[in-house]
Structure formats: C-alpha cells, structure tokens
Design an enzyme around this catalytic site. Structure first.
Site, short mmCIF file in Angstrom:
data_model
loop_
_atom_site.label_atom_id
_atom_site.label_comp_id
_atom_site.label_asym_id
_atom_site.label_seq_id
_atom_site.Cartn_x
_atom_site.Cartn_y
_atom_site.Cartn_z
N CYS A 1 -27.48 -48.13 73.41
CA CYS A 1 -26.77 -46.97 74.07
C CYS A 1 -27.64 -46.05 74.60
CB CYS A 1 -25.87 -46.53 73.01
SG CYS A 1 -24.91 -44.97 73.74
N THR B 1 -47.12 -69.00 85.39
CA THR B 1 -47.22 -67.81 85.98
C THR B 1 -48.27 -68.00 87.37
OG1 THR B 1 -47.85 -65.47 85.71
CG2 THR B 1 -48.81 -67.20 84.29
N ASP C 1 -35.94 -64.13 78.17
CA ASP C 1 -34.71 -64.87 77.70
C ASP C 1 -34.69 -64.92 76.17
OD1 ASP C 1 -36.79 -66.90 77.29
OD2 ASP C 1 -36.73 -66.92 79.57
N ASN D 1 -50.19 -74.69 85.52
CA ASN D 1 -49.22 -74.12 86.42
C ASN D 1 -49.24 -74.99 87.67
OD1 ASN D 1 -47.38 -71.82 87.15
ND2 ASN D 1 -48.64 -71.62 88.97
N GLN E 1 -43.81 -62.85 80.08
CA GLN E 1 -43.42 -61.89 80.89
C GLN E 1 -41.68 -62.20 81.03
OE1 GLN E 1 -45.61 -61.75 84.83
NE2 GLN E 1 -46.74 -63.40 83.71
N ARG F 1 -39.77 -65.98 92.32
CA ARG F 1 -40.53 -65.73 93.70
C ARG F 1 -40.60 -67.22 94.24
NH1 ARG F 1 -42.12 -61.68 90.73
NH2 ARG F 1 -42.48 -59.75 91.51
N HIS G 1 -41.72 -57.53 79.19
CA HIS G 1 -40.72 -56.92 80.17
C HIS G 1 -39.40 -56.83 79.21
CE1 HIS G 1 -43.04 -58.60 83.63
NE2 HIS G 1 -43.66 -57.47 83.21
#
Length: 238
Positions: free
Chosen positions: A127, A188, A104, A211, A101, A32, A119
């Site tokens: 599959c 975040t 990776d 942050n 969140q 964002r 996430h």
C-alpha cells in the site's frame, strides 16, 4: 557440453545472471523479441513501455492495472528445466546467488533461496499510504485498481520505468559477482542497463553465456552456447 560439464565440476562459487529468456520456456513472453510484449498492443493509446512507467501508473492506475493483469501476471506459470537446474546447483552448494531481471518469482518456486530480484517481484505488493503488504493471490482477488483497507492504492513491488533499482540489491549483486569463480549468463541479450553492466564486476575465470542470440559479451566469454537455456542446463544438470 563437455566443456560446460568440466567448468561446472571444478567451480566452487557460481553466480547466475538471468533475463527474460529464462522464463519464456514457462510460457511467459519476453519484452523485446518479435513476439515479445513490446511488439503487442497495450490496449491503450500509448505503447507498453509507457504503460509500465511510474508516471503512467500514477496518472492512470486503472489503465495500468488492466494491462498489468492481462499482460504481466502469469499466476499459472510453472518453473522450467532451467529454474530447476539452478535450484539443484544451489542445493549442491555450488551456486551462491541468482541475479535475475525477471519479476515472476519462478526461481523461488523451483526451490532457489538466494535470489536477487533486480526489478522486484509480482509476488509482493505494498500500500502506497500505510505500507501494508499484500500477496499476489490477494491482488488477483480484486478487480480494477486494488485498494488497501486504509484507502490507499496497492502498488506491485516491481521497478517501473522512471524508478531506481534498489541500491542495496545492486551492491549485493556486485559483491556476489566479485567473489564468484564462474558466472553463467542466460536468457538475456545484455543490452538493458544497469543489469547488463553487472558482468564487469565479475573477476573470476569462467564466463559462460547461454542465449539463443548473440550478445555483446560473446567475444570475451569462456564458453558461448546459442541454445535454449532450459535445454542446456536441463540436460547438463539432470
């Protein structure tokens, strides 16, 4: 920094809640910010947010995977100072969980073991027909839409827009937060729910926010550091 040192020295059960800013220092763009993923072209006629939705994945898997491979996967990214510092805190027995969140997998690469991936992760793929699992390397060896040996489409084990977060993962995150004496929130903006709402389950003494920009929780924090999380944790825990 001296106050941070004192808090970490006296803490026994630290939980870390992190977002995209943790991995930007590894070369993975956030979503964002002005230079983030959502401000870039998706290469399709729809915005990136829509490309990353369950509906778009089901209707246009070819376009989804083209975007996914070029914008979401960063197989050469390496853990940065923040990832390594948190792994050291866990190894010392002070940090009990990382709630992230990010998708990776860099916390695990750095050596962290108790990582709750809200996430999901790009490292795992399944599959949709037979449930067979595939690694990221196996996906990278394919082109177009990856297909299982049974003929089913292989879906990354990441939570797309329109999909629910794992209730089991959320319950575990809440349990860890409720038992923590210190919560470090880093990288975040605390504006994306339900992850942002998890801080309300924290009942401990010390809420530390790291942050670059201000967050809605700055006013209730014990300590606020508007700086790079890698610089802060890397220097503090080196």
């Amino acid at each position: 920094m001296s106050e941070l040192s004192e808090i970490l020295d006296t803490s026994k059960r630290i939980v870390f809640l992190g977002g995209a800013g943790v991995s930007t220092e590894s070369g993975i763009p956030d979503f964002r910010s002005g230079s983030g993923l959502y401000s870039q072209s998706s290469g399709t006629s729809v915005p990136p947010e829509e490309v990353l939705s369950h509906e778009f994945f089901m209707d246009h898997p070819d376009e989804f995977f083209e975007f996914y491979r070029t914008k979401i996967l960063h197989p050469n990214a390496q853990p940065n100072a923040a990832h390594r510092a948190l792994a050291r805190l866990e190894a010392e027995g002070k940090l009990t969980a990382i709630i992230t969140q990010n998708i990776d997998g860099l916390h695990q690469v750095a050596g962290s073991r108790h990582v709750l991936e809200l996430h999901g992760s790009v490292l795992s793929n399944t599959c949709m027909d037979c449930g067979r699992h595939y690694t990221l390397d196996q996906i990278l060896e394919t082109s177009g839409v990856p297909v299982c040996s049974c003929g089913g489409i292989i879906k990354p084990d990441v939570v797309l827009y329109g999909e629910a977060l794992s209730e089991k993962m959320l319950r575990e995150a809440c349990t860890q937060l409720a038992a923590a004496d210190t919560l470090i929130v880093g990288g975040t903006s605390l504006t994306v729910y339900p992850a942002a709402g998890l801080i309300h389950y924290f009942e401990g003494d010390n809420l530390i926010l790291i942050n670059k920009q201000a967050t809605p929780a700055d006013q209730i924090a014990t300590l606020v550091l508007h700086d790079s999380i890698g610089a802060v944790l890397g220097s503090e825990l080196s």
